[in-house]
Design an enzyme around this catalytic site. Structure first.
Site, PDB file in Angstrom:
ATOM      1  N   ARG A  41       0.817  -1.216   0.000  1.00 63.06           N
ATOM      2  CA  ARG A  41       0.000   0.000   0.000  1.00 63.06           C
ATOM      3  C   ARG A  41       0.853   1.269   0.000  1.00 63.06           C
ATOM      4  O   ARG A  41       0.474   2.273  -0.600  1.00 63.06           O
ATOM      5  CB  ARG A  41      -0.952  -0.009   1.204  1.00 63.06           C
ATOM      6  CG  ARG A  41      -2.114  -0.982   1.029  1.00 63.06           C
ATOM      7  CD  ARG A  41      -2.964  -1.068   2.266  1.00 63.06           C
ATOM      8  NE  ARG A  41      -4.174  -1.854   2.022  1.00 63.06           N
ATOM      9  CZ  ARG A  41      -4.962  -2.313   2.969  1.00 63.06           C
ATOM     10  NH1 ARG A  41      -4.682  -2.053   4.234  1.00 63.06           N
ATOM     11  NH2 ARG A  41      -6.032  -3.020   2.669  1.00 63.06           N
ATOM     12  N   LYS A 198     -18.475 -18.797   3.745  1.00 63.26           N
ATOM     13  CA  LYS A 198     -19.904 -18.689   4.045  1.00 63.26           C
ATOM     14  C   LYS A 198     -20.704 -17.988   2.955  1.00 63.26           C
ATOM     15  O   LYS A 198     -20.302 -16.942   2.461  1.00 63.26           O
ATOM     16  CB  LYS A 198     -20.104 -17.925   5.363  1.00 63.26           C
ATOM     17  CG  LYS A 198     -19.597 -18.665   6.590  1.00 63.26           C
ATOM     18  CD  LYS A 198     -19.904 -17.877   7.849  1.00 63.26           C
ATOM     19  CE  LYS A 198     -19.513 -18.646   9.108  1.00 63.26           C
ATOM     20  NZ  LYS A 198     -19.856 -17.886  10.325  1.00 63.26           N
ATOM     21  N   GLY A 351      -8.401 -10.420   0.160  1.00 62.04           N
ATOM     22  CA  GLY A 351      -7.123 -10.850   0.730  1.00 62.04           C
ATOM     23  C   GLY A 351      -6.669 -12.240   0.328  1.00 62.04           C
ATOM     24  O   GLY A 351      -5.521 -12.441  -0.087  1.00 62.04           O
ATOM     25  N   GLY A 374     -13.125  -4.714   1.531  1.00 56.37           N
ATOM     26  CA  GLY A 374     -14.547  -4.424   1.721  1.00 56.37           C
ATOM     27  C   GLY A 374     -15.126  -3.585   0.603  1.00 56.37           C
ATOM     28  O   GLY A 374     -16.263  -3.796   0.162  1.00 56.37           O
TER      29      GLY A 374
END
Length: 397
Positions: A41, A198, A351, A374
């Site tokens: 980053r 999930k 990730g 996100g």
């Protein structure tokens, strides 16, 4: 997506002598001694900073780091290690400025790093008083932190409302272009790979993609729930039986459009979840009650690879098996190699996906690797990110 671009302002000479405030994403992992352990980053922020410096601007950069308590600065929250790395990469001193909200002195052609913005009271709640103080520090606000684009905070949204000019930095602009290319105007067929443990965490993404994509490839625990929805047994594999109805609805929605959710025809199983567990390839119809499905089988992987090779656009979020264990990595490796070899435009994010890309060394073969976790997921959900929304508003004048 119509937003002002910082690169255009610089090319037009509009940044010379201006106070430029860059919101970067410098939230990097550190060890216990405060040393940066992975600096992607920080390196990704350099083009925007160089652009501003080369334009003759007075440059201020800030970012969040970790999860500090607002109003309570601690040494562990400091951006000092980031400043040291920026100094090395830029070949110049980058001083860290504390207590900067009420004023910053920086000369044209110089750069300073403003201490952890999340320490400021009102940052997370997008307090307009704080946002206006930040906006008063600059002539041009540059949002270059896609990883924060899904949050409406004072340093990402409020400042963009009140700054004289608000624009997208090169990193954010590249994300906007890649997202538009992959989702707004995709070359067909459009294939999406959505994998993870999930269904519940990615159900809205699956439902949104089911309205748009030609192939929706599911993997990991998500695939197990879809196997249940298709009437297959999955033994003691990770799944969410209470979401079988929703999974079935996604399958039907795809079928109604002449599209599909490919269900595995073979799988790799084990009796235990561990790296040295014995891996057994089985037909998907032959899974035993004490089996754990830890990867897709070679037949399924080959079929999916063939589909990906024929795709026009590929969106990838998540490995299709427990690729960290070599015995259960073939599915993810086959998918990764197919994406690398495909002529399709590919965009990848998340990730675990980035870890798989790094493991198989295909960084140069993926069309675009998203820097936001996100934020990337919310784009896949079909949401308009706050950062995009405010920058589009400001572009209208």
């Amino acid at each position: 997506m119509n937003v002002l671009r910082f690169s255009d302002l610089c090319a037009q000479g509009k940044a010379a002598g201006q106070r430029v405030f860059i919101r970067a994403d410098l939230n990097v992992p550190q060890d216990d001694a405060g040393n940066i352990t992975e600096d992607t980053r920080v390196r990704a922020s350099i083009p925007c900073i160089r652009l501003a410096l080369d334009a003759g601007a007075a440059v201020m950069v800030t970012s969040h780091l970790g999860r500090p308590t607002e109003g309570e600065f601690k040494p562990a929250d400091s951006l000092a290690p980031v400043a040291r790395r920026l100094s090395e990469l830029l070949g110049r001193d980058v001083p860290v400025i504390s207590n900067w909200v009420n004023g910053v002195q920086v000369q044209s052609g110089a750069v300073v790093l403003l201490e952890n913005c999340r320490v400021n009271k009102g940052e997370k709640k997008n307090d307009p008083v704080l946002a206006k103080k930040m906006a008063a520090l600059c002539d041009i606000f540059v949002h270059d932190a896609f990883g924060t684009a899904h949050r409406a905070e004072a340093s990402t949204y409020g400042i963009a409302q009140f700054a004289p000019v608000a624009c997208a930095g090169p990193l954010l602009a590249a994300e906007i272009d890649a997202i538009s290319k992959a989702l707004a105007n995709p070359k067909r067929p459009l294939a999406a790979i959505v994998a993870g443990s999930k269904v519940s965490t990615k159900l809205t993404i699956l439902e949104a993609l089911a309205r748009n994509v030609d192939q929706l490839i599911v993997g990991g625990g998500i695939a197990n729930t879809f196997m249940l929805a298709a009437g297959l047994k999955i033994g003691k594999s990770l799944a969410e039986p209470d979401l079988v109805g929703q999974a079935r609805a996604v399958i039907e929605a795809m079928k109604a459009r002449g599209a599909e959710v490919p269900i595995p025809t073979d799988v790799v199983t084990a009796k235990e979840f561990k790296a040295d567990a014995k891996a057994t390839v089985k037909r998907a119809t032959e899974v035993e009650d004490d089996d754990l499905i830890l990867d897709i089988g070679p037949e399924t992987a080959a079929r999916l690879a063939e589909q990906l090779m024929a795709a026009g656009t590929i969106v990838w979020n998540g490995p299709v098996g427990v690729f960290e264990f070599d015995a259960f990595a073939n599915g993810t490796q086959t998918i990764a190699r197919a994406i690398a070899a495909s002529s399709a435009f590919s965009i990848a994010g998340g990730g675990d996906t980035l870890a798989a890309i790094a493991k198989y060394g295909i960084e140069q073969q993926v069309g675009y690797i998203s820097t936001g976790g996100g934020a990337f997921l919310e784009v896949l959900e079909g949401k308009t990110l706050p950062a995009f929304e405010i920058l589009q508003q400001r572009a209208k004048g």
